[in-house]
Design an enzyme around this catalytic site. Structure first.
Site, PDB file in Angstrom:
ATOM      1  CG  HIS A 165      30.506  30.234  49.091  1.00  0.00           C
ATOM      2  ND1 HIS A 165      30.592  30.448  47.732  1.00  0.00           N
ATOM      3  CD2 HIS A 165      29.775  29.097  49.237  1.00  0.00           C
ATOM      4  CE1 HIS A 165      29.947  29.482  47.094  1.00  0.00           C
ATOM      5  NE2 HIS A 165      29.443  28.654  47.983  1.00  0.00           N
ATOM      6  CG  ASP A 406      52.436  17.190  41.371  1.00  0.00           C
ATOM      7  OD1 ASP A 406      52.999  17.467  42.449  1.00  0.00           O
ATOM      8  OD2 ASP A 406      52.949  16.453  40.503  1.00  0.00           O
TER       9      ASP A 406
END
Length: 483
Positions: A165, A406
């Site tokens: 992070h 995808d």
């Protein structure tokens, strides 16, 4: 499906396909990166095969898919070069091309569709490297990113990513996912989003930034010891429409709560209902013989990219976020109107405008960041004048577009956060992560609470009137079309 077993098959490091240029070998963190705790940010995407088709028809050979994913990842790391490096210290990354930790795993006894029919959130950490989730990074020498691809015997697969992070926020992780998927589909290079690493020049790091001003220091005030429980609640389009009507109905036509967003109304409802649960279990303040509910503060992560004037690109890497804070003091939660909470949320977020973003830039940015941190601390101390204050941290991943990722074998049918470990004792804060449903008109709320408070929330009729439990990602209303 509590008997699901994830078996690790292999571990390796995937290096960039081209070496990082010498002038980019050291990547400095930005001032806003300095604010962020050193934890790993998790993201999990699920790609099942249609139950009525043969695996070879939809996905081809698993080995071929594995090679394609690794090759495209190697090519992607060339432009996302800091991810392939290692922490040099708490202010910089050695972009040494050591690579991203890459694990392959398999599940032999369960079809992914079966698992998704009734997903057990306590098992989701098995889809992440080392079974970790929101875990603290290891400091200097630690990898910045770890990936695990888990293959099911049915042909479905799961991609789990952990990224530091301190170098990526949720928006940056989304950009990485999209770029990796585009390369895996052999998308022309000109059509692949390219990251920029301008944050350190926009928000120069500073040795003068005090450790006590970081978010981890702020959160430490609210750390709790006990059993943390994770539950996933789904708000479908009909529930959100009802919440919007409810919020608008108890405010005036000129009120700033008109036309609330789905994130605003879901946040407001969860805030109110968690306050009820906390008040039920926490000792109340006695003031002149009258019992009074403890104040409650929430924070909501705000993406500063879109608040800059002009806006920063969504492909800017690093942390472009700050916490908006709002507080409710000394009122019974049951009496709070949804619209009033929406107004508090909006007013808190509205303060983080283009002027604030501009003031954080340049060499004087550290002064402004310290001021903002002190202001949040003052809000905390004034609300908790007697030392008692409840806290809930909100993060929204809605509208991130992760359902479009995808890799070449179809879009994911689900994206998830991760559950907590079933340890009897752990250190945690009250937290809520909001994500899209696949239909994108609903919201999934991942709520992390103490065991007692969660039990109370799960019995709250006012909450359950809108929130569905045990909702499968495969059920109608949670995705755009049948799988």
């Amino acid at each position: 499906m509590t008997n699901m077993v994830v078996k690790i098959i292999s571990k390796e490091c995937i290096k960039p396909s081209s070496p990082t240029p010498q002038h980019l070998k050291i990547h400095k963190l930005s001032l806003l990166d300095q604010l962020i705790p050193s934890i790993y940010l998790p993201g999990i995407l699920y790609y099942p095969i249609h139950p009525n088709t043969t695996p070879s028809v939809n996905f081809g050979d698993t080995c071929q898919r594995s090679e394609q994913l690794k090759l495209s990842l190697s090519e992607t790391l060339t432009s996302f070069y800091p991810l392939a490096g290692r922490f040099r210290d708490n202010l910089s990354i050695d972009c040494n091309d050591e690579g991203v930790s890459y694990t392959e795993a398999e599940v032999e006894s369960t079809c992914l569709f079966q698992f998704l029919n009734h997903p057990d959130v306590s098992l989701l950490s098995q889809f992440l490297p080392s079974g970790a989730g929101f875990s603290e990074s290891e400091g200097p020498g630690a990898p910045l990113a770890m990936i695990q691809v888990t293959n099911f015997a049915c042909g479905g697969y799961v991609v789990g990513v952990l990224v530091s992070h301190m170098v990526f926020d949720g928006t940056a992780l989304r950009t990485f996912f999209k770029a990796w998927a585009a390369r895996s589909r052999n998308t022309p290079a000109s059509d692949i989003c390219m990251p920029t690493f301008d944050a350190p020049s926009l928000f120069p790091q500073s040795d003068a930034f005090p450790q006590e001003a970081t978010m981890m220091t702020f959160w430490r005030r609210f750390l709790r010891m006990g059993k943390c429980v994770t539950r996933r609640f789904v708000f479908d389009a009909a529930a959100i429409a009802s919440l919007k009507d409810k919020a608008a109905a108890n405010t005036t036509s000129s009120s700033s709560a008109q036309n609330p967003t789905r994130v605003e109304v879901v946040t407001a409802l969860i805030w109110k209902c968690i306050m009820v649960a906390l008040a039920f279990h926490n000792h109340e303040i006695t003031d002149g013989g009258q019992k009074q509910q403890r104040p409650t503060m929430i924070t909501h992560a705000v993406n500063l990219r879109q608040r800059a004037v002009p806006p920063f690109s969504e492909n800017c890497m690093g942390n472009f976020m700050f916490q908006a804070a709002a507080t409710v003091c000394s009122r019974k939660a049951e009496e709070l109107e949804l619209g009033s909470l929406v107004i508090l949320i909006r007013e808190a977020i509205k303060k983080l405008d283009g002027n604030i973003v501009e003031s954080l830039q340049g060499d004087e940015g550290v002064t402004k960041l310290c001021e903002l941190s002190k202001e949040m601390g003052y809000t905390f101390s004034s609300a908790a004048s007697n030392g008692n204050l409840d806290y809930i941290g909100f993060t929204s991943w809605c509208n991130f577009g992760l359902y479009d990722v995808d890799f070449g074998w179809g879009k994911p049918i689900w994206m998830s956060s991760v559950g907590t470990h079933n340890a009897p004792e752990s250190v945690f804060t009250n937290a809520v992560v909001l994500t899209d449903t696949r239909s994108r008109d609903g919201v999934e709320a991942w709520i992390y609470l103490g065991e007692q408070e969660m039990a109370t929330l799960e019995q709250d009729e006012n909450f359950l009137a809108f929130a569905a439990t045990d909702h499968s990602p495969l059920e109608p209303g949670n995705h755009a079309s049948d799988p």
